[in-house]
Design a protein around this motif. Structure first.
Motif, mmCIF file in Angstrom:
data_model
loop_
_atom_site.group_PDB
_atom_site.id
_atom_site.type_symbol
_atom_site.label_atom_id
_atom_site.label_comp_id
_atom_site.label_asym_id
_atom_site.label_seq_id
_atom_site.Cartn_x
_atom_site.Cartn_y
_atom_site.Cartn_z
ATOM 1 N N LYS A 178 82.142 -19.548 22.192
ATOM 2 C CA LYS A 178 83.595 -19.702 22.303
ATOM 3 C C LYS A 178 84.091 -19.627 23.741
ATOM 4 O O LYS A 178 84.876 -20.497 24.160
ATOM 5 N N PRO A 179 83.684 -18.634 24.548
ATOM 6 C CA PRO A 179 84.186 -18.620 25.932
ATOM 7 C C PRO A 179 83.826 -19.885 26.707
ATOM 8 O O PRO A 179 84.640 -20.407 27.468
ATOM 9 N N LEU A 180 82.608 -20.372 26.504
ATOM 10 C CA LEU A 180 82.179 -21.584 27.201
ATOM 11 C C LEU A 180 83.005 -22.787 26.760
ATOM 12 O O LEU A 180 83.451 -23.594 27.590
ATOM 13 N N PHE A 181 83.244 -22.906 25.464
ATOM 14 C CA PHE A 181 84.005 -24.048 24.950
ATOM 15 C C PHE A 181 85.450 -23.987 25.416
ATOM 16 O O PHE A 181 86.030 -25.005 25.813
ATOM 17 N N ARG A 182 86.044 -22.822 25.352
ATOM 18 C CA ARG A 182 87.437 -22.713 25.785
ATOM 19 C C ARG A 182 87.563 -23.042 27.274
ATOM 20 O O ARG A 182 88.519 -23.693 27.695
ATOM 21 N N ASN A 183 86.596 -22.627 28.058
ATOM 22 C CA ASN A 183 86.654 -22.873 29.495
ATOM 23 C C ASN A 183 86.516 -24.358 29.814
ATOM 24 O O ASN A 183 87.205 -24.878 30.694
ATOM 25 N N HIS A 184 85.625 -25.047 29.092
ATOM 26 C CA HIS A 184 85.342 -26.441 29.418
ATOM 27 C C HIS A 184 86.245 -27.441 28.702
ATOM 28 O O HIS A 184 86.400 -28.569 29.183
ATOM 29 N N LEU A 185 86.812 -27.075 27.563
ATOM 30 C CA LEU A 185 87.624 -28.018 26.817
ATOM 31 C C LEU A 185 89.111 -27.810 27.018
ATOM 32 O O LEU A 185 89.894 -28.763 26.949
ATOM 33 N N SER A 186 89.524 -26.566 27.263
ATOM 34 C CA SER A 186 90.952 -26.262 27.318
ATOM 35 C C SER A 186 91.659 -26.919 28.490
ATOM 36 O O SER A 186 92.860 -27.180 28.429
ATOM 37 N N SER A 187 90.943 -27.192 29.570
ATOM 38 C CA SER A 187 91.578 -27.684 30.793
ATOM 39 C C SER A 187 91.596 -29.202 30.884
ATOM 40 O O SER A 187 91.758 -29.747 31.970
ATOM 41 N N ARG A 188 91.457 -29.889 29.756
ATOM 42 C CA ARG A 188 91.394 -31.353 29.778
ATOM 43 C C ARG A 188 92.576 -31.942 29.024
ATOM 44 O O ARG A 188 92.464 -32.364 27.874
ATOM 45 N N PRO A 189 93.768 -32.016 29.650
ATOM 46 C CA PRO A 189 94.964 -32.485 28.941
ATOM 47 C C PRO A 189 94.883 -33.934 28.505
ATOM 48 O O PRO A 189 95.540 -34.328 27.534
ATOM 49 N N ALA A 190 94.116 -34.754 29.208
ATOM 50 C CA ALA A 190 94.032 -36.166 28.844
ATOM 51 C C ALA A 190 93.071 -36.398 27.695
ATOM 52 O O ALA A 190 92.931 -37.524 27.215
#
Length: 662
Positions: free
Chosen positions: A314-326
């Motif tokens: 979960k921490p890895l996914f939130r870090n890598h996916l959350s910051s991609r608004p497009a």
């Protein structure tokens, strides 16, 4: 690992099954309990949601006023979100150009740039619309200092920027609907009413602003039994169709895990990130191989694997996916919410008729990416190999770059028997008609059925012809010619990986010795065997591992080409060498400074340790040293060391006595 996580699993299964029976046959006392399912936005994800809605112009900007060919222009960009005094601190840069348009020209333009800070209270209404009520605001100049403005600039900001920011509303209904659609199909028919009431009662709690996230709990009441049924032994699942359903359920979960990994494979992953992905994937797959055909393979086992994996990733996914608004922020929010909900429902889900299903896994995959399907067939996945830090293609050397073969022939043993090939009347793998066709059309034997009916991936090993397979079958070849050819293939496998095993040890002789001892122990150097007068690939006793290096197809699916592992001895050998490299460089080197292992005893210990991981997976990283200290090595490890000790000099191949042609 499996024993630790699931040693109480049969008791839990019993509780659930008995409850199902009781709920159908007789009424049961229950109490209403409010269940809280978390919907959490880390600030990166919240920012991405706002950008995707309110900052859609290039470079995450928003032209909120644009008139008179740019003479009157107000533009926002670089939104930032933090927590301050229990509120959402929303900051955005502002650039203002304001002049008087006359005759196509802009006279006396005023320029101002700075930023505005809004302290906002988040509120969610019954329709799941997230609003932000501004409690206070501050203007900052371009240097970040407070900018007390009045007059025209202040009026422009107050009338345009404030109203634009205050009008931002995030629609959370889609993630909630996705959650309901994820849960609903997983309820059995006899408990649809209980599950339906639970879903219908879902409503939002008051939002909570934390130091790094915004949390909105989804509340719902569930009817929970007052008392749990008494525990007893649960009978094993014996019907073949039940076992098949569970195998299919796990395979879908495994495909979902790969799908999850692939969503971040193209982003910048650190070595620790890649190690975590590899650790999780191998743990899940090795645990599964341990429970195949046992009562421990249940829906609860699969559900617990998903939960444990999600907690780790979960921490890895939130870090890598959350910051991609497009990308797909609402889809990611849906996935995060559903995955977190499953963790909560693990406690009470089965008691209200909710459990995991293949359809549920497919819905989770759809939340992450609607335009991709799950790869349940096990085809080689280049994105997966890339995410794990492997080369996209498994390296196979062209003929002119092959490693030199062993020159000497094996000394013949006394009373050696003739090859059984002379005694087989029909060629292995061929019925009489096929045999006749081979005699009339010899060119046909050089084509494999894969060549004719199924295209091979460019990165997969080419499938050999029947004659090639026959030439690599120990029962049909004299061992004094068969073993040197296998020796050449294994050396080639090591060199094709650029001596990867020597990265730490700096001893090419050791790496060659390692791969030969492994192939000797795993298969006695055999890729194929004769069975019922037909040639087939060597398959382990539990139907999981194939070929000369006995690659476990269930553990390494998607990473290696399954047909290549089965039918191409070179491909199987290179895959085995890559796995040894992986375990040495990613696991053992983390625990041990390999440069210090320079003595022969140290190299021998390293070889046995590496073989333990090759044979049993990452869980053996700490277990093998304990067994070695206690003098309780597994029988397979003892046999491996016996073979390792025999590999010395030029004539050790004569000591191989496990082939059928010797």
């Amino acid at each position: 690992m499996v024993k630790r996580l699931y040693r109480n699993l049969p008791k839990e299964i019993t509780t659930t099954l008995v409850f199902f029976l009781v709920s159908i046959i007789a009424p049961q006392n229950s109490r209403a309990e409010t269940i809280s399912l978390p919907m959490t936005f880390d600030f990166q994800l919240l920012r991405s949601l706002i950008v995707s809605q309110a900052y859609q112009d290039p470079d995450e900007s928003a032209a909120i006023v644009t008139m008179n060919q740019g003479c009157n222009d107000i533009r926002l960009n670089k939104p930032q979100i933090q927590e301050e005094e229990g509120l959402v601190r929303f900051q955005t840069d502002i650039r203002i150009t304001w002049g008087t348009p006359i005759g196509g020209n802009c006279f006396a333009p005023l320029y101002w740039s700075g930023s505005a800070v809004f302290l906002q209270q988040p509120i969610v209404d019954k329709q799941w619309q997230l609003h932000f009520n501004t409690q206070d605001s501050t203007l900052l100049d371009s240097t970040g200092n407070r900018a007390p403005l009045s007059g025209l600039v202040w009026d422009l900001i107050k009338n345009n920027v404030h109203s634009y920011i205050n009008a931002i509303v995030l629609n959370l209904a889609p993630p909630v609907d996705n959650l309901k659609q994820f849960i609903a199909p997983q309820a059995p028919n006899q408990l649809l009413d209980a599950a339906g009431r639970f879903l219908a009662d879902m409503h939002p709690d008051t939002p909570q602003v934390r130091s790094d996230s915004l949390s909105i709990n989804i509340l719902a009441e569930a009817d929970i039994p007052e008392s749990r049924p008494e525990k007893s032994d649960v009978p094993p699942i014996e019907k073949p169709e039940q076992q098949e359903q569970l195998m299919n359920l796990w395979q879908t979960w495994d495909a979902l895990l790969v799908h999850m990994i692939n969503r971040i494979s193209s982003r910048g992953l650190s070595p620790n990130d890649r190690r975590l992905l590899l650790d999780t994937l191998l743990r899940v797959r090795y645990e599964f191989t341990e429970v195949i055909g046992t009562p421990a393979l249940t829906t609860a086992f699969v559900r617990h694997q998903f939960i444990a994996s999600w907690q780790d990733l979960k921490p890895l996914f939130r870090n890598h996916l959350s910051s991609r608004p497009a990308d797909n922020p609402l889809g990611y929010l849906s996935f995060f919410t559903a995955a977190d909900a499953l963790v909560v429902l693990d406690r009470i889900g089965p008691l209200i008729g909710i459990d995991i299903s293949r359809e549920g896994f497919y819905r989770l995959a759809h939340m992450l990416s609607a335009d991709e399907t799950l790869n349940e067939g096990g085809a080689v996945d280049r994105r997966l190999r890339d995410a794990l830090g492997l080369e996209p293609d498994l390296p196979l050397l062209p003929a002119e770059k092959q490693a030199p073969s062993l020159q000497e022939r094996i000394p013949a043993k006394k009373n050696s028997q003739k090859s059984p090939a002379d005694k087989i009347e029909v060629q292995p793998g061929k019925d009489p008609l096929s045999f006749l066709l081979d005699q009339l059309f010899p060119w046909l034997s050089r084509l494999s059925w894969q060549d004719l009916f199924s295209p091979v991936e460019a990165h997969a090993a080419a499938q050999p012809s029947f004659q090639e397979v026959r030439s690599w079958t120990a029962e049909l070849m004299p061992s004094d010619s068969f073993l040197p050819r296998v020796h050449k293939i294994l050396n080639k496998a090591v060199h094709s990986l650029n001596a990867g095993l020597a990265k730490e040890t700096k001893t090419p002789a050791w790496e060659e010795k390692m791969i030969h001892a492994t192939a000797w122990q795993e298969s006695c150097f055999r890729q194929f065997v004769v069975k019922d007068k037909k040639i087939t690939y060597l398959l382990s006793y539990n139907n999981t591992s194939v070929g000369i290096m006995q690659i476990n197809e269930k553990v390494w699916r998607g990473i290696y080409d399954l047909q290549g592992l089965r039918w191409n001895i070179e491909y199987n050998s290179v895959a085995g060498a890559e796995i040894l490299t992986l375990y040495l460089n990613r696991y053992i080197s983390r625990k041990q400074n390999l440069k210090k292992i320079s003595s022969e005893a140290g190299k021998r210990y390293l070889a046995a340790w590496l073989y333990a991981l090759y044979n049993g997976g990452p869980s053996q990283l700490d277990k093998f040293p304990q067994r070695n200290t206690n003098g309780s090595l597994y029988k397979s490890e003892q046999l491996f060391l016996e073979k390792y000790d025999k590999i010395e000099g030029q004539h050790w191949l004569a000591l191989v006595d496990c082939l059928p042609s010797r």
